[in-house]
Design a protein around this motif. Structure first.
Motif, PDB file in Angstrom:
ATOM      1  N   PRO A 223      -1.544  -7.590  -9.649  1.00  0.00           N
ATOM      2  CA  PRO A 223      -0.181  -8.121  -9.687  1.00  0.00           C
ATOM      3  C   PRO A 223       0.903  -7.085  -9.395  1.00  0.00           C
ATOM      4  CG  PRO A 223      -1.455  -8.921 -11.554  1.00  0.00           C
ATOM      5  CD  PRO A 223      -2.288  -7.863 -10.891  1.00  0.00           C
ATOM      6  N   VAL A 224       0.672  -5.860  -9.819  1.00  0.00           N
ATOM      7  CA  VAL A 224       1.690  -4.827  -9.609  1.00  0.00           C
ATOM      8  C   VAL A 224       1.850  -4.530  -8.116  1.00  0.00           C
ATOM      9  CG1 VAL A 224       2.310  -2.417 -10.029  1.00  0.00           C
ATOM     10  CG2 VAL A 224       1.350  -3.813 -11.887  1.00  0.00           C
ATOM     11  N   ARG A 225       0.735  -4.306  -7.424  1.00  0.00           N
ATOM     12  CA  ARG A 225       0.818  -4.039  -5.982  1.00  0.00           C
ATOM     13  C   ARG A 225       1.292  -5.264  -5.212  1.00  0.00           C
ATOM     14  NH1 ARG A 225      -4.483  -2.093  -3.635  1.00  0.00           N
ATOM     15  NH2 ARG A 225      -3.209  -2.065  -1.752  1.00  0.00           N
ATOM     16  N   ASP A 226       0.926  -6.452  -5.701  1.00  0.00           N
ATOM     17  CA  ASP A 226       1.387  -7.674  -5.055  1.00  0.00           C
ATOM     18  C   ASP A 226       2.910  -7.762  -5.135  1.00  0.00           C
ATOM     19  OD1 ASP A 226       0.255 -10.415  -3.990  1.00  0.00           O
ATOM     20  OD2 ASP A 226       1.942 -10.896  -5.303  1.00  0.00           O
ATOM     21  N   ALA A 227       3.469  -7.460  -6.304  1.00  0.00           N
ATOM     22  CA  ALA A 227       4.919  -7.456  -6.452  1.00  0.00           C
ATOM     23  C   ALA A 227       5.555  -6.382  -5.572  1.00  0.00           C
ATOM     24  CB  ALA A 227       5.294  -7.232  -7.917  1.00  0.00           C
ATOM     25  N   GLN A 228       4.904  -5.237  -5.461  1.00  0.00           N
ATOM     26  CA  GLN A 228       5.422  -4.160  -4.605  1.00  0.00           C
ATOM     27  C   GLN A 228       5.445  -4.592  -3.138  1.00  0.00           C
ATOM     28  OE1 GLN A 228       2.700  -1.000  -5.602  1.00  0.00           O
ATOM     29  NE2 GLN A 228       3.956  -0.264  -7.308  1.00  0.00           N
ATOM     30  N   ALA A 229       4.431  -5.355  -2.731  1.00  0.00           N
ATOM     31  CA  ALA A 229       4.379  -5.824  -1.344  1.00  0.00           C
ATOM     32  C   ALA A 229       5.559  -6.736  -1.032  1.00  0.00           C
ATOM     33  CB  ALA A 229       3.051  -6.552  -1.092  1.00  0.00           C
ATOM     34  N   GLN A 230       5.840  -7.693  -1.945  1.00  0.00           N
ATOM     35  CA  GLN A 230       6.984  -8.572  -1.699  1.00  0.00           C
ATOM     36  C   GLN A 230       8.286  -7.787  -1.725  1.00  0.00           C
ATOM     37  OE1 GLN A 230       7.299 -12.644  -3.250  1.00  0.00           O
ATOM     38  NE2 GLN A 230       9.219 -12.017  -4.217  1.00  0.00           N
TER      39      GLN A 230
ATOM     40  N   GLN B 238       4.817   6.259   4.217  1.00  0.00           N
ATOM     41  CA  GLN B 238       4.285   7.359   5.009  1.00  0.00           C
ATOM     42  C   GLN B 238       4.685   7.210   6.471  1.00  0.00           C
ATOM     43  OE1 GLN B 238       0.075   7.854   4.411  1.00  0.00           O
ATOM     44  NE2 GLN B 238       0.223   7.747   2.181  1.00  0.00           N
ATOM     45  N   HIS B 239       4.690   8.323   7.168  1.00  0.00           N
ATOM     46  CA  HIS B 239       5.001   8.328   8.589  1.00  0.00           C
ATOM     47  C   HIS B 239       3.706   8.372   9.407  1.00  0.00           C
ATOM     48  CE1 HIS B 239       9.089   8.986   7.342  1.00  0.00           C
ATOM     49  NE2 HIS B 239       9.509   9.036   8.587  1.00  0.00           N
ATOM     50  N   THR B 240       3.735   7.721  10.533  1.00  0.00           N
ATOM     51  CA  THR B 240       2.587   7.725  11.433  1.00  0.00           C
ATOM     52  C   THR B 240       3.017   8.227  12.803  1.00  0.00           C
ATOM     53  OG1 THR B 240       0.807   6.363  12.361  1.00  0.00           O
ATOM     54  CG2 THR B 240       2.957   5.322  12.161  1.00  0.00           C
ATOM     55  N   ASP B 241       2.130   8.962  13.451  1.00  0.00           N
ATOM     56  CA  ASP B 241       2.437   9.567  14.750  1.00  0.00           C
ATOM     57  C   ASP B 241       2.523   8.496  15.833  1.00  0.00           C
ATOM     58  OD1 ASP B 241       2.574  11.947  16.628  1.00  0.00           O
ATOM     59  OD2 ASP B 241       0.790  10.935  17.401  1.00  0.00           O
ATOM     60  N   ILE B 242       3.574   8.572  16.665  1.00  0.00           N
ATOM     61  CA  ILE B 242       3.718   7.622  17.774  1.00  0.00           C
ATOM     62  C   ILE B 242       3.756   8.348  19.119  1.00  0.00           C
ATOM     63  CG2 ILE B 242       4.826   5.813  16.426  1.00  0.00           C
ATOM     64  CD1 ILE B 242       7.525   6.812  17.490  1.00  0.00           C
ATOM     65  N   GLY B 243       3.334   9.601  19.140  1.00  0.00           N
ATOM     66  CA  GLY B 243       3.256  10.333  20.396  1.00  0.00           C
ATOM     67  C   GLY B 243       4.509  11.116  20.716  1.00  0.00           C
ATOM     68  N   ALA B 244       4.366  12.084  21.602  1.00  0.00           N
ATOM     69  CA  ALA B 244       5.484  12.930  22.057  1.00  0.00           C
ATOM     70  C   ALA B 244       6.165  13.630  20.881  1.00  0.00           C
ATOM     71  CB  ALA B 244       6.499  12.100  22.844  1.00  0.00           C
ATOM     72  N   GLY B 245       5.378  14.007  19.867  1.00  0.00           N
ATOM     73  CA  GLY B 245       5.918  14.763  18.747  1.00  0.00           C
ATOM     74  C   GLY B 245       6.808  13.962  17.817  1.00  0.00           C
ATOM     75  N   ARG B 246       6.712  12.646  17.836  1.00  0.00           N
ATOM     76  CA  ARG B 246       7.574  11.807  17.005  1.00  0.00           C
ATOM     77  C   ARG B 246       6.738  11.023  15.996  1.00  0.00           C
ATOM     78  NH1 ARG B 246       9.372   7.835  21.048  1.00  0.00           N
ATOM     79  NH2 ARG B 246       7.161   8.114  21.503  1.00  0.00           N
ATOM     80  N   SER B 247       7.390  10.583  14.936  1.00  0.00           N
ATOM     81  CA  SER B 247       6.716   9.748  13.949  1.00  0.00           C
ATOM     82  C   SER B 247       7.719   8.769  13.357  1.00  0.00           C
ATOM     83  CB  SER B 247       6.097  10.601  12.830  1.00  0.00           C
ATOM     84  OG  SER B 247       7.110  11.239  12.077  1.00  0.00           O
ATOM     85  N   VAL B 248       7.194   7.659  12.818  1.00  0.00           N
ATOM     86  CA  VAL B 248       8.033   6.672  12.144  1.00  0.00           C
ATOM     87  C   VAL B 248       7.306   6.215  10.886  1.00  0.00           C
ATOM     88  CG1 VAL B 248       9.158   5.815  14.238  1.00  0.00           C
ATOM     89  CG2 VAL B 248       7.019   4.756  13.470  1.00  0.00           C
ATOM     90  N   SER B 249       8.063   5.722   9.921  1.00  0.00           N
ATOM     91  CA  SER B 249       7.447   5.159   8.719  1.00  0.00           C
ATOM     92  C   SER B 249       7.041   3.720   9.004  1.00  0.00           C
ATOM     93  CB  SER B 249       8.420   5.211   7.542  1.00  0.00           C
ATOM     94  OG  SER B 249       9.480   4.282   7.733  1.00  0.00           O
ATOM     95  N   PHE B 250       6.033   3.251   8.278  1.00  0.00           N
ATOM     96  CA  PHE B 250       5.618   1.865   8.439  1.00  0.00           C
ATOM     97  C   PHE B 250       6.732   0.914   8.011  1.00  0.00           C
ATOM     98  CE2 PHE B 250       1.456   3.939   8.417  1.00  0.00           C
ATOM     99  CZ  PHE B 250       0.832   3.274   9.464  1.00  0.00           C
TER     100      PHE B 250
ATOM    101  N   SER C 236       0.840  -1.199   0.000  1.00  0.00           N
ATOM    102  CA  SER C 236       0.000   0.000   0.000  1.00  0.00           C
ATOM    103  C   SER C 236       0.876   1.249   0.000  1.00  0.00           C
ATOM    104  CB  SER C 236      -0.909   0.020   1.228  1.00  0.00           C
ATOM    105  OG  SER C 236      -0.177   0.361   2.393  1.00  0.00           O
ATOM    106  N   SER C 237       0.243   2.377  -0.247  1.00  0.00           N
ATOM    107  CA  SER C 237       0.968   3.651  -0.246  1.00  0.00           C
ATOM    108  C   SER C 237       1.404   4.060   1.155  1.00  0.00           C
ATOM    109  CB  SER C 237       0.090   4.754  -0.847  1.00  0.00           C
ATOM    110  OG  SER C 237      -1.108   4.903  -0.092  1.00  0.00           O
ATOM    111  N   LEU C 238       0.894   3.371   2.173  1.00  0.00           N
ATOM    112  CA  LEU C 238       1.249   3.711   3.551  1.00  0.00           C
ATOM    113  C   LEU C 238       2.697   3.362   3.892  1.00  0.00           C
ATOM    114  CD1 LEU C 238      -1.953   2.506   5.460  1.00  0.00           C
ATOM    115  CD2 LEU C 238      -1.283   4.863   4.977  1.00  0.00           C
ATOM    116  N   MET C 239       3.301   2.442   3.127  1.00  0.00           N
ATOM    117  CA  MET C 239       4.635   1.962   3.489  1.00  0.00           C
ATOM    118  C   MET C 239       5.639   3.094   3.662  1.00  0.00           C
ATOM    119  SD  MET C 239       5.272  -1.163   4.213  1.00  0.00           S
ATOM    120  CE  MET C 239       7.019  -1.317   3.891  1.00  0.00           C
TER     121      MET C 239
END
Length: 469
Positions: free
Chosen positions: A179-186, A128-140, A123-126
Motif C-alpha cells: 500500500p505504501v508504494r502504491d500510494a507513492q505511485a499515485q 533517478q536519472h537515465t542516460d539518453i545519449g550525447a552526455g545527457r540524462s533525464v529523470s523518469f 519505484s525508486s527509479l522515479m
C-alpha cells in the motif's frame, strides 16, 4: 493505514477493501458555474488517449465527451518518447512522441527510446536519472511529465482553450501487495500532472472506467469481469455495476478483485515468429554431423532476441554481427545462415516482427495465411495455419484464462455468478482468446468495448460527472 498495511492482498479482495488511496475527492461545482476546462487521460503502459468535452452542435451534444485525434485520425498514441542523440539543439532535449518515436528507434537513429514509463511509478527509479545519449540524462519523472505535456498540448489545440483540470486513470494496484508504494505511485503521477499545469486532479480506477460504457445500459446490479488485454499484460478486475451505483463518485469499493499476468499481445507475436518464420532462418535447426559427435542445435539466442521487440536492435551491433557471421560452419543448411545474415545486415528484424503480428491477426479469422518473406529472399514465404497458431498460443491462452478464473475466485464468485465479460485492450481482437475466456464463463454475456479507447472514454464520462456537473 497501519491496519490496512498489515492485511495481505487476498484479504483486501475477499473483504472488499483496497490499499490506502491518498486521493482527495474533489467536490463538483454546480454545472452552470463550471467551464469546460477539464479533460481525462488514460496514461497506459502501451498506449494513451485523452478525452475532452465535445463542442456543441455538429455531432457534439451538450455534456458529451470526445476523444482527441493524436496522430492523424488515430485516437490513441503509443506511450513512447524518443530522445534524439544527434543533430542540432541537443541541450534542449529534442524528442519525438508516439509513433514517430517508435519509427525513429526502428530506423536505427541515435538516441534513447523510453516505453512502459507507467511501470516506473512507485519505484525508486522515479527520482533517478537515465542516460539518453550525447552526455545527457533525464529523470523518469521528467520523461512522464514531458509525455503528459505533449498529450495536454494536443488536447488544448483540439479544444481551442486551456485545460486546467484532469481525471487520470489508475490501475487498482500500481504495486501489488504494498500500500505504501502504491500510494507513492499515485502521488508521483499526480506530481507529474501538476508539473504540466493541471490545478485540480482526480483519479478513477481503470476497470471501473472501462465498465462505465456497459453500466450505462443496464437496469439491475451486476458483476462484470473486465478483461483488459493489451500488448504486455492481461489484467482482470471483477467490478460491481448498476443504476444505483453509476452516479457515485467514489467507486473503489465496487472493484471486488483485481489480478493479472504478464502475458499478452507481444508474447503471442513472439510465439508466432519463433514457430512460423524464424525456422526458415535456422531457429531449431541442427548443424552438420562431425566424426564422433552428434549434430548440435544451432545457437538460439539470436532468434529469441530477434523475436523480442526491445532487443531487436541489439543484434545489429557490429561485434555481434561479426560473431554471427563467423558461425556459418555451425549450420548444416547454408541458406538458413545466409538468410539470417541478410536480416541482420539489412536491419529487417522489426519488419519480421510486424509480419508475425499481422499473420496472427489474419489467421484469427480462420484458414491459412501465407507470410511473404521476399525481403529476405526472393520467393521465400512462411505459412501459418489456424491449428498451428492454436498450438503455438495454447499455453499462453491457458495461463490467461486461469488468471481470469482466479480473479472471480478472489472476489468470492463462481464463474456462473459473473453476469458479463467486458473485453477491452488491443489483444482482445484475437478471437481465439476471447472464445477461450467466454468458454470459461459460459453464462456471462460477452461485451466488446472499444479495444484501445474504452478506458479513456469511461474516464471522460467520469470527468464530466466530477467536473462538469
Amino acid at each position: 493505514m497501519k491496519l490496512l498495511a498489515a492485511i495481505g492482498r487476498n484479504q483486501y479482495l475477499s473483504r472488499g477493501l483496497h490499499p490506502y488511496d491518498p486521493r482527495p475527492m474533489p467536490t463538483p461545482a454546480p454545472a452552470s458555474s463550471v467551464p469546460d476546462d477539464f479533460c481525462a487521460i488514460d496514461f497506459g503502459t502501451s498506449n494513451s488517449a485523452i478525452a475532452v468535452p465535445a463542442a456543441g452542435g455538429a455531432g457534439g451534444a451538450p455534456g458529451a465527451m470526445e476523444l482527441v485525434q493524436l496522430e492523424g485520425e488515430a485516437l490513441t498514441m503509443p506511450t513512447a518518447v524518443f530522445y534524439l542523440a544527434e543533430g542540432p539543439d541537443l541541450p534542449n532535449l529534442p524528442r519525438l512522441y508516439g509513433r514517430a518515436a517508435v519509427a525513429s528507434y526502428v530506423e536505427g537513429n541515435e538516441g534513447r527510446l523510453m516505453r512502459s514509463m507507467k511501470s516506473v511509478l512507485g519505484s525508486s527509479l522515479m527520482d533517478q536519472h537515465t542516460d539518453i545519449g550525447a552526455g545527457r540524462s533525464v529523470s523518469f519523472a521528467d520523461v512522464i511529465a514531458s509525455y503528459l505535456r505533449h498529450l495536454l498540448r494536443s488536447a488544448e489545440a483540439h479544444a481551442g482553450r486551456e485545460l486546467k483540470r484532469v481525471v487520470l486513470g489508475r490501475p487498482v494496484y500500481f504495486v501489488d501487495g504494498d500500500p505504501v508504494r502504491d500510494a507513492q505511485a499515485q502521488a508521483a503521477l499526480q506530481a507529474a500532472a501538476r508539473a504540466v499545469g493541471f490545478t485540480d486532479i482526480g483519479f478513477q480506477y481503470e476497470p471501473i472506467a472501462a465498465a462505465f460504457h456497459y453500466e450505462a445500459g443496464i437496469d439491475s446490479e451486476q458483476h462484470v469481469l473486465v478483461a483488459d488485454i493489451g500488448g504486455g499484460t492481461s489484467d482482470f478486475s471483477l467490478v460491481r455495476v448498476g443504476p444505483a451505483r453509476r452516479e457515485r463518485l467514489d467507486r473503489r469499493d465496487d472493484v471486488l478483485a483485481s489480478h493479472g499476468v504478464h502475458i499478452a499481445g507481444t508474447d503471442f507475436d513472439r510465439r508466432v515468429e519463433l514457430g512460423a518464420i524464424l525456422p526458415l532462418l535456422g531457429f531449431g535447426a541442427y548443424g552438420p554431423e562431425r566424426p564422433g559427435q552428434p549434430a548440435r542445435e544451432v545457437p538460439s539466442k539470436v532468434y529469441f532476441d530477434l523475436a523480442t521487440w526491445h532487443l531487436i536492435n541489439t543484434v545489429y551491433r557490429p561485434q555481434r554481427v561479426l560473431e554471427l557471421r563467423g558461425m556459418k560452419g555451425d549450420y548444416a543448411d547454408a541458406d538458413q545462415h545466409r538468410r539470417l545474415m541478410k536480416v541482420l545486415t539489412d536491419h529487417l528484424g522489426h519488419d519480421l516482427a510486424g509480419r508475425a503480428e499481422q499473420a496472427k491477426i489474419a489467421v484469427a479469422a480462420g484458414g491459412e495465411v501465407a507470410i511473404d518473406l521476399g525481403l529476405v529472399e526472393r520467393g521465400l514465404q512462411a505459412t501459418l495455419t489456424e491449428p498451428q497458431a492454436a498450438a503455438l498460443l495454447r499455453d499462453d491462452l491457458g495461463r490467461i484464462v486461469t488468471a481470469a478464473l482466479e480473479t472471480a475466485a478472489m472476489a468470492g464468485l463462481q464463474p456462473a455468478q459473473v453476469d458479463a465479460l467486458y473485453f477491452t485492450g488491443g489483444s482482445t481482437g484475437l478471437k481465439g482468446l476471447t472464445d477461450a475466456l467466454a468458454a470459461a464463463f459460459p453464462t456471462a454475456r460477452p461485451v466488446y468495448g472499444e479495444r484501445l479507447a474504452s478506458v479513456a472514454t469511461g474516464l471522460g464520462l467520469y470527468a464530466r460527472r466530477l467536473f462538469g456537473g
